[in-house]
Scaffold this motif. Structure first.
Motif, PDB file in Angstrom:
ATOM      1  N   ALA A   7      79.139 -23.509 -47.172  1.00 28.34           N
ATOM      2  CA  ALA A   7      77.714 -23.477 -47.486  1.00 28.34           C
ATOM      3  C   ALA A   7      76.904 -23.195 -46.232  1.00 28.34           C
ATOM      4  N   ALA A   8      77.298 -23.788 -45.112  1.00 29.52           N
ATOM      5  CA  ALA A   8      76.599 -23.566 -43.851  1.00 29.52           C
ATOM      6  C   ALA A   8      76.737 -22.112 -43.419  1.00 29.52           C
ATOM      7  N   GLU A   9      77.933 -21.531 -43.606  1.00 28.50           N
ATOM      8  CA  GLU A   9      78.137 -20.136 -43.240  1.00 28.50           C
ATOM      9  C   GLU A   9      77.332 -19.213 -44.136  1.00 28.50           C
ATOM     10  N   ASN A  10      77.133 -19.603 -45.383  1.00 29.38           N
ATOM     11  CA  ASN A  10      76.330 -18.785 -46.283  1.00 29.38           C
ATOM     12  C   ASN A  10      74.866 -18.771 -45.871  1.00 29.38           C
ATOM     13  N   ASP A  11      74.406 -19.802 -45.151  1.00 35.05           N
ATOM     14  CA  ASP A  11      73.028 -19.859 -44.692  1.00 35.05           C
ATOM     15  C   ASP A  11      72.800 -18.984 -43.461  1.00 35.05           C
ATOM     16  N   VAL A  12      73.869 -18.504 -42.850  1.00 37.19           N
ATOM     17  CA  VAL A  12      73.762 -17.671 -41.660  1.00 37.19           C
ATOM     18  C   VAL A  12      73.620 -16.214 -42.095  1.00 37.19           C
ATOM     19  N   VAL A  13      72.522 -15.607 -41.657  1.00 37.14           N
ATOM     20  CA  VAL A  13      72.264 -14.212 -42.007  1.00 37.14           C
ATOM     21  C   VAL A  13      73.078 -13.318 -41.081  1.00 37.14           C
ATOM     22  N   ASN A  20      72.893   3.453 -32.908  1.00 31.32           N
ATOM     23  CA  ASN A  20      71.566   3.938 -32.541  1.00 31.32           C
ATOM     24  C   ASN A  20      70.612   2.787 -32.184  1.00 31.32           C
ATOM     25  N   ARG A  21      71.176   1.597 -31.977  1.00 27.88           N
ATOM     26  CA  ARG A  21      70.463   0.378 -31.588  1.00 27.88           C
ATOM     27  C   ARG A  21      69.638  -0.233 -32.710  1.00 27.88           C
ATOM     28  N   ARG A  22      69.748   0.282 -33.900  1.00 21.27           N
ATOM     29  CA  ARG A  22      68.993  -0.287 -35.014  1.00 21.27           C
ATOM     30  C   ARG A  22      69.706  -1.517 -35.543  1.00 21.27           C
ATOM     31  N   LEU A  23      68.902  -2.498 -35.949  1.00 20.06           N
ATOM     32  CA  LEU A  23      69.402  -3.762 -36.480  1.00 20.06           C
ATOM     33  C   LEU A  23      69.131  -3.805 -37.973  1.00 20.06           C
ATOM     34  N   TYR A  24      70.154  -4.144 -38.743  1.00 18.67           N
ATOM     35  CA  TYR A  24      70.027  -4.166 -40.200  1.00 18.67           C
ATOM     36  C   TYR A  24      70.259  -5.581 -40.718  1.00 18.67           C
ATOM     37  N   ASP A  25      69.243  -6.135 -41.383  1.00 14.57           N
ATOM     38  CA  ASP A  25      69.320  -7.472 -41.976  1.00 14.57           C
ATOM     39  C   ASP A  25      69.995  -7.339 -43.337  1.00 14.57           C
ATOM     40  N   THR A  26      71.218  -7.854 -43.460  1.00 13.38           N
ATOM     41  CA  THR A  26      71.969  -7.708 -44.708  1.00 13.38           C
ATOM     42  C   THR A  26      71.426  -8.604 -45.816  1.00 13.38           C
ATOM     43  N   GLU A  27      70.679  -9.640 -45.468  1.00  9.21           N
ATOM     44  CA  GLU A  27      70.113 -10.528 -46.489  1.00  9.21           C
ATOM     45  C   GLU A  27      68.922  -9.877 -47.177  1.00  9.21           C
ATOM     46  N   ARG A  28      68.046  -9.268 -46.385  1.00  7.50           N
ATOM     47  CA  ARG A  28      66.837  -8.641 -46.950  1.00  7.50           C
ATOM     48  C   ARG A  28      67.017  -7.152 -47.189  1.00  7.50           C
ATOM     49  N   MET A  40      62.782 -15.154 -36.139  1.00  7.66           N
ATOM     50  CA  MET A  40      63.786 -15.906 -36.893  1.00  7.66           C
ATOM     51  C   MET A  40      64.281 -17.103 -36.080  1.00  7.66           C
ATOM     52  N   VAL A  41      64.477 -16.913 -34.782  1.00  8.42           N
ATOM     53  CA  VAL A  41      64.916 -18.020 -33.915  1.00  8.42           C
ATOM     54  C   VAL A  41      63.853 -19.109 -33.910  1.00  8.42           C
ATOM     55  N   ARG A  42      62.592 -18.720 -33.698  1.00  9.29           N
ATOM     56  CA  ARG A  42      61.500 -19.701 -33.656  1.00  9.29           C
ATOM     57  C   ARG A  42      61.329 -20.422 -34.983  1.00  9.29           C
ATOM     58  N   ASP A  43      61.676 -19.750 -36.072  1.00 12.93           N
ATOM     59  CA  ASP A  43      61.588 -20.362 -37.406  1.00 12.93           C
ATOM     60  C   ASP A  43      62.814 -21.211 -37.737  1.00 12.93           C
ATOM     61  N   GLY A  44      63.796 -21.214 -36.834  1.00 14.31           N
ATOM     62  CA  GLY A  44      65.006 -22.010 -37.062  1.00 14.31           C
ATOM     63  C   GLY A  44      66.000 -21.355 -38.003  1.00 14.31           C
ATOM     64  N   ARG A  45      65.860 -20.066 -38.219  1.00 11.29           N
ATOM     65  CA  ARG A  45      66.761 -19.336 -39.121  1.00 11.29           C
ATOM     66  C   ARG A  45      68.018 -18.943 -38.361  1.00 11.29           C
ATOM     67  N   GLU A  46      69.173 -19.304 -38.887  1.00  9.75           N
ATOM     68  CA  GLU A  46      70.450 -18.980 -38.253  1.00  9.75           C
ATOM     69  C   GLU A  46      70.858 -17.549 -38.602  1.00  9.75           C
ATOM     70  N   PHE A  47      71.372 -16.844 -37.603  1.00  6.90           N
ATOM     71  CA  PHE A  47      71.901 -15.490 -37.845  1.00  6.90           C
ATOM     72  C   PHE A  47      72.996 -15.204 -36.832  1.00  6.90           C
TER      73      PHE A  47
END
Length: 179
Positions: A7-13, A20-28, A40-47
């Motif tokens: 469950a904890a791993e599922n919370d990690v985005v 090409n240095r682009r970052l892709y958020d697989t959750e959104r 995301m770091v400041r909001d406490g979101r794990e990735f």
């Protein structure tokens, strides 16, 4: 235990970083920037950030890049002497204990910071600005009362007068008993 870890791993985005240095958020399902990761770091979101081609975890490198970007924007957080000492620790015999020490120090700092915030909020109540204004006015009136006749706190003077009246009445009663 395995269930809670899953469950904890599922919370990690998972963020994929492409060549090409682009970052892709697989959750959104959208591309994001380093600034978005900082938020995301400041909001406490794990990735975790992985290289899209090799699958290698490059989170450490990306977080370091975020710090570099923040530091170059003008508001530096890391003092030069700290950076010098940190660089000096690379290759040192104590290098292996530095990460644990820094993590423990940061955890203690965050706890102290939260304790101070809680105490501050508790002391000032729901409207901290109004309470500070009230206290500042009381201190000003007390200070002014020492230099300007009549400018002091009238409640304090009323209480002092009442105490003096009570003392006079007590002295009168004692004199009456002696006569």
């Amino acid at each position: 235990m395995a269930k809670s870890r899953a469950a904890a791993e599922n919370d990690v985005v998972t963020i994929k970083k492409y060549a090409n240095r682009r970052l892709y958020d697989t959750e959104r399902s959208c591309y994001i920037t380093l600034e978005d990761l900082g938020t995301m770091v400041r909001d406490g979101r794990e990735f975790r950030v992985v290289d899209a081609k090799s699958g290698e975890d490059i989170t450490h490198n990306v977080l370091t890049q975020i710090i570099m970007d923040e530091e170059t924007r003008g508001e530096t957080l890391l003092p030069v002497n700290f950076l010098r000492h940190l660089i000096g620790m690379y290759g040192d015999k104590m290098q292996s204990v530095v990460p644990q020490y820094l993590e423990a120090s940061m955890a203690a700092f965050r706890k102290n910071q939260q304790d101070v915030r809680s105490a501050f909020e508790g002391a000032l109540g729901a409207n901290p600005l109004a309470e500070m204004t009230r206290r500042n006015m009381e201190m000003f009136q007390q200070a002014a009362g020492a230099f300007i006749p009549g400018a002091g706190n009238s409640k304090a003077k009323d209480a002092e007068i009442a105490a003096l009246k009570a003392e006079v009445a007590d002295l009168k009663a004692q004199l009456a008993k002696k006569n």
